[in-house]
Design an enzyme around this catalytic site. Sequence first.
Site, PDB file in Angstrom:
ATOM      1  N   GLU A 165      43.509  11.132 -14.013  1.00 21.44           N
ATOM      2  CA  GLU A 165      42.519  11.750 -13.139  1.00 21.44           C
ATOM      3  C   GLU A 165      41.470  12.489 -13.961  1.00 21.44           C
ATOM      4  OE1 GLU A 165      43.921  14.108  -9.746  1.00 21.44           O
ATOM      5  OE2 GLU A 165      45.941  13.638 -10.429  1.00 21.44           O
ATOM      6  N   ASP A 200      48.178  14.265 -11.528  1.00 22.16           N
ATOM      7  CA  ASP A 200      48.689  15.632 -11.455  1.00 22.16           C
ATOM      8  C   ASP A 200      49.949  15.685 -10.595  1.00 22.16           C
ATOM      9  OD1 ASP A 200      46.491  16.334 -12.911  1.00 22.16           O
ATOM     10  OD2 ASP A 200      45.354  17.143 -11.222  1.00 22.16           O
ATOM     11  N   ASP A 249      50.935  17.198  -8.050  1.00 22.76           N
ATOM     12  CA  ASP A 249      50.681  17.891  -6.792  1.00 22.76           C
ATOM     13  C   ASP A 249      50.383  16.854  -5.711  1.00 22.76           C
ATOM     14  OD1 ASP A 249      48.137  16.985  -7.384  1.00 22.76           O
ATOM     15  OD2 ASP A 249      47.344  18.959  -7.918  1.00 22.76           O
ATOM     16  N   ASP A 295      47.522  16.024  -4.199  1.00 23.46           N
ATOM     17  CA  ASP A 295      46.371  15.164  -4.495  1.00 23.46           C
ATOM     18  C   ASP A 295      46.743  14.086  -5.506  1.00 23.46           C
ATOM     19  OD1 ASP A 295      44.614  16.321  -2.752  1.00 23.46           O
ATOM     20  OD2 ASP A 295      43.825  17.755  -4.207  1.00 23.46           O
TER      21      ASP A 295
END
Length: 652
Positions: A439, A512, A514, A516
């Site tokens: 990302e 990541d 998380d 998202d």
Amino acid sequence: MANDLLSGASPDDYNASSIEVLEDMEHVRLRPGMYIGGKDERSLHHMVAEIIDNSMDEAVAGHATWIEVELHDNGHVTVRDNGRGIPTDAHPKHPEKSALEIIFCTLNAGGKFSGDSYETSGGLHGVGSSVVNALSDHLRVEVARNKELFMMEFSRGVPQAPLAKIGAAPNRRGTAVTFHPDPDIFGGLTLKPRTLFKMARSKAYLFSGVEIRWKTAIDDGDTPLEATFKFPGGLADYLSETLGSATTYSDKPFAGSVSFQDKFNVPGKVEWAINWTPARDGFIQSYCNTVPTPEGGTHEAGFWAAILKGIKAYGERVSNKKASTITREDLTTGAGALVSCFIREPEFVGQTKDRLATTDAQRMVDNAVRDHFDNWLAADTKSAGAILDFLVLRAEERLRRKQEKETARKSATKKLRLPGKLTDCTSKDRAGTELFIVEGDSAGGSGKGARNRVNQALLPLKGKILNVLGAASSKLNTNAEINDLCEALGVGMGTKFNVDDLRYDKIIIMTDADVDGAHIASLLMTFFFTQMRPLIDQGHLYLACPPLYRLTQGARRVYVADDAEKDAVMAKGLGGKGKIDLQRFKGLGEMDAKDLKETTMDPKTRKLIRVTVQDDEPGDTADLVERLMGKKPELRFQYIQENARFVEELDV
């Protein structure tokens, strides 16, 4: 004391009563994944395989001539055989219990450890029957032995009554196990007739001396309600049926069997069948003691070693110099192969027995098959010549593709010479190379410092990739991020995709830790599944597992994946001095190169999740992806309603 203060508990609160001891059946129900793989459909059907394997062991040992598999309309399944019957007398070490109760209620209990009762068997861990019992809300065992009929019932691994003698059985012998998988474990999943039918039929091919009888009261419109299987030709019959009318390079497959007792003076044997065809992709199905080994293992390695050495030796005899370039990769392209071995005390990887690890199996299979293959090639020069020519062509194509990939890598690097785009590796050979899809540019910056320049490349993407299931084809073809990704991989999309053009061995999605990040990973997996499915099927797609936290106490440093693991470590302490410093990584960009390398990119210390597709029925996964990622939100809402009860914990 620091650890006690952090956990909010005094030392006196942690004592002997804090140590929980789980009984065998409790542990199986709490951690079914340790014994059968999980709570999914494949694990559900694996329970039936465990019981069938016990009956197959009786047949292979010469004590049973038929096995019956029956699926009832209430979801129960029965496996019967006419073997010796499970012993019903009192166990010498536990005289208060019958041997049958010990087998079904105790892990690591069975008649296959010493080798006195079974020379070769598929169930050696002593957990199959007891695991099935623990994960069934009802299980009944009937044993006809010494002209008497016995019965015992269980629920979730707990006996409902002692073993009972229920009558005479003058004309019957053997064991019948009827069970119903526990919905508390498997939810709404049910046993499928088609899957059990295929399982029963394959067992008949694997041991030509046994008759398999199939019955089902559930009509799925596709599976016979009754059938009987017995195949005198064994694997040769199996291969002929699998290949059907496909054109092959030999009129008859190379098939045979060798007794290890005759050749090596050890119990067991190997049976095989192989042919090559231009009409379909290559495949191999291997088994050990009738247990499928989908991940292969040492018996597969020994088989391919024998075939490779044999075809190279034949090429040398007929003065074909190009035969020396043939590799195992060339052999498996277009080859339909079946390998089944029976060995004493096999070593499997895991209770689900997906891969054989017995070292001697490779040597014995190699030596047993090699002599027969040499003789077969010499006796049928027409087939041998056709197969050799085909394999030489495959080797030439492989070498040509390799050269093209080296050129393509240089070309792709030039096309993507943009800020924050592809940072390529230096290796010119695809084998062992890895492309990390990350990302954003910040994560790409950390990744550049953490990577191994020789074999690891990085491609940062901006934001969330397009959802290919919700976009028009015109939008898909003009999307910059998708075009960059295709350029980096060296392949096209959809019908234009060719896995042989892939420039990297592993494609690793590194997002990541998380919500998202999980969403981006889901979008990427959807893209690869719909546009580049063979990339997944051939094992090239992976997910990285970056940590969410770093905990530091003095010189000690620990990385953890989630809040639960973090809380456990905080409560226990790191063993260092002083206060525990806690850092939550909001993204990969916050991790320095050392952190990222140690936790996520170094093969010595990282953990990768391989993305696989397990369709029990053709199209199952495609339907699920369409429901979750497609244009119709009502399908997602329906899926959430149907599966919400399986969610155990939701972190908000």
